[in-house]
Design a protein around this motif. Structure first.
Motif, short mmCIF file in Angstrom:
data_model
loop_
_atom_site.label_atom_id
_atom_site.label_comp_id
_atom_site.label_asym_id
_atom_site.label_seq_id
_atom_site.Cartn_x
_atom_site.Cartn_y
_atom_site.Cartn_z
N UNK A 127 0.89 -1.22 -0.04
CA UNK A 127 -0.13 -0.02 0.08
C UNK A 127 0.83 1.23 -0.01
N UNK A 128 1.86 1.36 0.65
CA UNK A 128 2.94 2.35 0.83
C UNK A 128 3.57 2.49 -0.59
N UNK A 129 3.93 1.42 -1.23
CA UNK A 129 4.63 1.39 -2.29
C UNK A 129 3.80 1.99 -3.44
N UNK A 130 2.52 1.68 -3.47
CA UNK A 130 1.52 2.12 -4.29
C UNK A 130 1.42 3.72 -4.13
N UNK A 131 1.56 4.25 -2.86
CA UNK A 131 1.57 5.70 -2.71
C UNK A 131 2.77 6.43 -3.20
N UNK A 132 4.01 5.81 -2.78
CA UNK A 132 5.17 6.29 -3.37
C UNK A 132 5.22 6.32 -4.77
N UNK A 133 4.79 5.35 -5.48
CA UNK A 133 4.74 5.34 -6.93
C UNK A 133 3.97 6.45 -7.47
N UNK A 134 2.80 6.51 -6.85
CA UNK A 134 1.94 7.45 -7.42
C UNK A 134 2.39 9.29 -7.17
N UNK A 135 3.08 9.39 -6.11
CA UNK A 135 3.86 10.54 -5.71
C UNK A 135 5.18 10.96 -6.67
N UNK A 136 6.01 9.83 -6.75
CA UNK A 136 7.10 10.04 -7.41
C UNK A 136 7.00 9.88 -8.87
N UNK A 137 6.05 9.33 -9.41
CA UNK A 137 5.78 9.11 -10.81
C UNK A 137 6.68 7.77 -11.42
N UNK A 138 7.43 7.21 -10.41
CA UNK A 138 8.39 6.08 -10.71
C UNK A 138 7.46 4.85 -10.37
N UNK A 139 7.82 3.81 -11.28
CA UNK A 139 7.33 2.63 -10.97
C UNK A 139 8.07 1.91 -9.84
N UNK A 140 7.74 1.23 -8.98
CA UNK A 140 8.28 0.57 -7.97
C UNK A 140 7.98 -0.89 -7.80
N UNK A 141 8.97 -1.96 -7.54
CA UNK A 141 8.76 -3.36 -7.13
C UNK A 141 9.78 -3.73 -6.26
N UNK A 142 9.46 -4.48 -5.36
CA UNK A 142 10.32 -4.90 -4.28
C UNK A 142 10.28 -6.66 -4.68
N UNK A 143 12.11 -6.77 -4.68
CA UNK A 143 12.50 -8.25 -5.16
C UNK A 143 13.31 -8.76 -3.64
N UNK A 144 13.32 -10.10 -3.99
CA UNK A 144 14.37 -10.99 -2.88
C UNK A 144 15.66 -10.78 -3.40
N UNK A 145 16.46 -11.29 -2.60
CA UNK A 145 17.98 -11.38 -3.00
C UNK A 145 18.25 -12.02 -4.50
N UNK A 146 17.52 -12.75 -4.92
CA UNK A 146 17.53 -13.53 -6.04
C UNK A 146 17.04 -12.74 -7.40
N UNK A 147 16.17 -11.68 -6.93
CA UNK A 147 15.59 -10.80 -7.99
C UNK A 147 14.50 -11.30 -8.05
N UNK A 148 13.71 -12.14 -7.48
CA UNK A 148 12.25 -12.44 -7.58
C UNK A 148 11.43 -11.36 -6.95
N UNK A 149 10.18 -10.96 -7.92
CA UNK A 149 9.38 -10.22 -7.40
C UNK A 149 8.64 -10.83 -6.04
N UNK A 150 8.55 -9.99 -4.80
CA UNK A 150 7.87 -10.30 -3.81
C UNK A 150 6.60 -9.35 -3.63
N UNK A 151 6.46 -8.35 -4.34
CA UNK A 151 5.30 -7.47 -4.44
C UNK A 151 4.86 -7.54 -5.66
N UNK A 152 3.41 -6.90 -5.97
CA UNK A 152 3.22 -6.46 -7.11
C UNK A 152 3.98 -5.41 -7.86
N UNK A 153 4.01 -5.04 -8.96
CA UNK A 153 4.60 -3.61 -9.62
C UNK A 153 3.50 -2.54 -9.19
N UNK A 154 4.02 -1.44 -8.68
CA UNK A 154 3.16 -0.46 -8.54
C UNK A 154 3.54 0.57 -9.63
#
Length: 343
Positions: A19-46
């Motif tokens: 939810x915070x990631x979605x808000x940050x993406x909206x404010x900054x105009x950047x796409x944001x994704x969180x990944x684990x150490x292998x590069x696998x996504x652990x959140x949806x792509x905001x």
């Protein structure tokens, strides 16, 4: 968190973080994704841009995106700061490492923007390139219109946002570490019978008011215990008070008068009052009321019990007095507290 094999899922509450990631993406105009150490996504792509969404849905191109995410995170770890780079399609991405106790557990990836200028960006590295020029040429015809829609930002704007994301990640990790440290120390303290100091609970804590140290430690322990989903008995360094503390924790539904507490300890009410204030750091009435509010917070957060029932469960004479007491400590009524906690 000592001696534990950590994952980013154990540090971030991913539901709240998304939810915070979605808000940050909206404010900054950047796409944001969180990944684990292998590069696998652990959140949806905001706020994933249409260009990158099309690339990531292409089974031939997706592996390149994943490799960029993984390598970007590792480069950020190596440099120990946010790493700004060019992806395999030559657009700007940022990797913000998530570290705990020197262990790299993942990264917050942001970007999917084009540069409006090249000031300060001459050293940006294209972290991955493909030798399959034919593949990229074939794909480009379907992607070029989406590419034109990518947001455009200055290099300085990107640097500023990357530093902000880094500070936010550091804060989340620090808070998670402190909560786990408090829980671990509490577990040890419960077995040893000794209340730990604030310096043990929070390394680096400065005693601005030493006279409140025992009270603050008790508050932290009470909160940590309730946060872990169990209620234990706080231990006093003065064994005379222990029967009273044991009774207080075991009878949350009672409003126990000071006189009864003194009788349990086989001392006079006046001596109990003086000794309690000296040992615990606050009056018995203040401590008992605050503890009930801590328990009330737990019930409001973790159950759907009506406020009137919570009031009765905690031994308040009537709901109005419970609401007044709760508001005194939390600056909000129980109903408002529950509403905003769940939001």
């Amino acid at each position: 968190m000592t001696g534990e094999l950590l994952s980013i899922q154990t540090v971030f509450d991913l539901e709240k973080w998304e939810r915070l990631q979605d808000s940050l993406a909206s404010v900054t105009k950047l796409a944001i994704l969180t990944v684990d150490y292998k590069g696998n996504a652990v959140t949806r792509h905001s706020a994933c841009q249409s260009f990158c969404n099309a690339v990531r849905q292409d089974e031939d191109l997706l592996p390149y995106c994943q490799k960029c995410d993984s390598r970007g995170g590792l480069e950020a770890v190596r440099s120990n700061k946010p790493y700004i780079y060019l992806c395999h399609y030559n657009i700007i991405d940022i990797a913000v490492p998530v570290m705990i106790d020197g262990q790299y557990i993942g990264a917050v990836m942001a970007g999917q923007v084009r540069l409006s200028d090249h000031a300060g960006s001459t050293e940006l590295e294209q972290i991955l390139t493909s030798k399959n020029k034919k593949l990229y040429s074939e794909k480009w015809e379907k992607l070029k219109d989406h590419y034109a829609d990518l947001p455009v930002m200055s290099y300085q704007e990107i640097v500023t946002i990357s530093n902000m994301l880094s500070l936010l990640c550091s804060y989340i990790v620090e808070e998670a570490t402190n909560k786990n440290r408090i829980a671990e120390i509490f577990d040890k303290a419960s077995g040893s019978g000794t209340l730990p100091s604030l310096s043990e609970l929070l390394p680096g804590y400065t005693l601005r008011h030493p006279e409140n140290a025992r009270r603050d430690a008790a508050r932290l322990l009470a909160d940590a215990t309730l946060g872990a989903g169990s209620v234990g008995s706080e231990r006093s360094e003065h064994p005379v008070l222990q029967p009273a503390l044991d009774y207080l924790f075991a009878h949350k539904n009672e409003s126990v008068p000071l006189k009864k507490m003194a009788e349990l300890c086989h001392i006079s009410p006046s001596y109990f009052s003086r000794l309690f204030a000296k040992e615990i750091g606050e009056s018995y009435s203040g401590y008992a009321a605050r503890l009930k509010i801590v328990w009330a917070r737990q019930l409001l957060e973790q159950t759907d019990l009506p406020v009137s029932q919570i009031s009765a469960e905690l031994g308040f004479n009537e709901p109005g007095y419970f609401i007044k007491t709760f508001k005194k400590y939390e600056n909000a009524t129980p109903a408002v507290y529950r509403k905003y906690y769940r939001k």
